[in-house]
Write a protein that holds these residues in place. Structure first.
Motif, mmCIF file in Angstrom:
data_model
loop_
_atom_site.group_PDB
_atom_site.id
_atom_site.type_symbol
_atom_site.label_atom_id
_atom_site.label_comp_id
_atom_site.label_asym_id
_atom_site.label_seq_id
_atom_site.Cartn_x
_atom_site.Cartn_y
_atom_site.Cartn_z
ATOM 1 N N ALA A 1 22.337 -12.478 4.558
ATOM 2 C CA ALA A 1 20.872 -12.589 4.533
ATOM 3 C C ALA A 1 20.383 -12.931 3.128
ATOM 4 C CB ALA A 1 20.235 -11.285 5.012
ATOM 5 N N ASN A 2 21.017 -12.363 2.120
ATOM 6 C CA ASN A 2 20.653 -12.651 0.739
ATOM 7 C C ASN A 2 20.931 -14.114 0.396
ATOM 8 O OD1 ASN A 2 19.780 -12.227 -1.842
ATOM 9 N ND2 ASN A 2 21.634 -11.175 -2.526
ATOM 10 N N GLU A 3 22.077 -14.629 0.832
ATOM 11 C CA GLU A 3 22.404 -16.036 0.591
ATOM 12 C C GLU A 3 21.404 -16.957 1.279
ATOM 13 O OE1 GLU A 3 26.449 -16.802 1.692
ATOM 14 O OE2 GLU A 3 27.253 -15.371 0.231
ATOM 15 N N ALA A 4 21.032 -16.620 2.520
ATOM 16 C CA ALA A 4 20.048 -17.439 3.239
ATOM 17 C C ALA A 4 18.705 -17.430 2.510
ATOM 18 C CB ALA A 4 19.882 -16.929 4.667
ATOM 19 N N LEU A 5 18.313 -16.265 1.995
ATOM 20 C CA LEU A 5 17.055 -16.190 1.250
ATOM 21 C C LEU A 5 17.137 -16.967 -0.065
ATOM 22 C CD1 LEU A 5 16.068 -12.448 1.811
ATOM 23 C CD2 LEU A 5 14.921 -14.473 2.722
ATOM 24 N N GLN A 6 18.279 -16.938 -0.722
ATOM 25 C CA GLN A 6 18.425 -17.711 -1.954
ATOM 26 C C GLN A 6 18.354 -19.213 -1.690
ATOM 27 O OE1 GLN A 6 22.066 -16.320 -3.736
ATOM 28 N NE2 GLN A 6 21.088 -14.545 -4.695
ATOM 29 N N ILE A 7 18.945 -19.654 -0.584
ATOM 30 C CA ILE A 7 18.858 -21.073 -0.218
ATOM 31 C C ILE A 7 17.407 -21.450 0.064
ATOM 32 C CG2 ILE A 7 19.474 -22.743 1.584
ATOM 33 C CD1 ILE A 7 22.212 -21.319 1.755
ATOM 34 N N GLU A 8 16.709 -20.574 0.791
ATOM 35 C CA GLU A 8 15.301 -20.839 1.095
ATOM 36 C C GLU A 8 14.466 -20.859 -0.178
ATOM 37 O OE1 GLU A 8 11.639 -19.105 3.845
ATOM 38 O OE2 GLU A 8 13.646 -18.260 4.052
ATOM 39 N N ILE A 9 14.752 -19.981 -1.106
ATOM 40 C CA ILE A 9 14.013 -19.970 -2.380
ATOM 41 C C ILE A 9 14.260 -21.263 -3.144
ATOM 42 C CG2 ILE A 9 13.959 -18.878 -4.670
ATOM 43 C CD1 ILE A 9 14.350 -16.186 -3.242
ATOM 44 N N ARG A 10 15.521 -21.706 -3.189
ATOM 45 C CA ARG A 10 15.819 -22.957 -3.879
ATOM 46 C C ARG A 10 15.098 -24.135 -3.231
ATOM 47 N NH1 ARG A 10 21.460 -22.640 -3.225
ATOM 48 N NH2 ARG A 10 21.798 -20.513 -3.847
ATOM 49 N N ARG A 11 15.103 -24.157 -1.899
ATOM 50 C CA ARG A 11 14.411 -25.244 -1.194
ATOM 51 C C ARG A 11 12.914 -25.182 -1.441
ATOM 52 N NH1 ARG A 11 15.641 -25.181 4.790
ATOM 53 N NH2 ARG A 11 14.161 -26.889 4.741
#
Length: 154
Positions: free
Chosen positions: A100-110
């Motif tokens: 979940a943390n990785e998915a949120l980091q990807i979303e933040i980068r996007r």
């Protein structure tokens, strides 16, 4: 009184002719064995205890020791199994949190780098529109007091 040497073998004059005091009378009592004392103190117990062979008593002590040890071992194994299950659960929870943390980091980068994503987030979360959009207020399907907006781009 005549003084006789005490170093002669078999001389018992000093034992039989001495005066008895309270301290010496206690020493003159015959020594009782531990068995005699225990029979006087615990007469009922010693009576039936004397009938049981010592190997049976030893066997009972060994059996009780075995039972205690096996109980401790079984309880320890049960606690170890419960701990292993808890460890697996916690590892799975940590892995889920990492994903979940990785998915949120990807979303933040996007959201910080992709202009389309930034615009979509601004429109959906903040209700922002472009200056050339036509805004039409629409009532929510859930009949809440908040009004949604529908924008048309020219």
């Amino acid at each position: 009184m005549e003084v006789t040497p005490l170093n002669r073998v078999g001389h018992t004059y000093w034992l039989s002719n001495r005066q008895i005091t309270p301290q010496s009378s206690a020493a003159a009592l015959p020594a009782l064995s531990a068995r005699d004392i225990s029979r006087e103190i615990f007469p009922a117990t010693v009576g039936w205890l004397g009938l049981i062979p010592s190997w049976i008593i030893l066997g009972m002590i060994l059996l009780a020791t075995l039972a205690i040890c096996s109980t401790v071992i079984m309880r320890t194994r049960a606690e170890a199994q419960a701990s292993a299950i808890e460890l697996q659960r916690m590892r799975a929870e940590v892995e889920t949190s990492r994903q979940a943390n990785e998915a949120l980091q990807i979303e933040i980068r996007r959201m910080t780098s992709d202009p389309n994503m930034i615009e979509n987030a601004a429109r959906a979360r903040l209700g922002m529109v472009r200056p050339n959009d036509v805004v039409v207020p629409v009532e929510s399907i859930q009949h809440s007091s908040s009004l949604g907006t529908l924008s048309f781009v020219r």
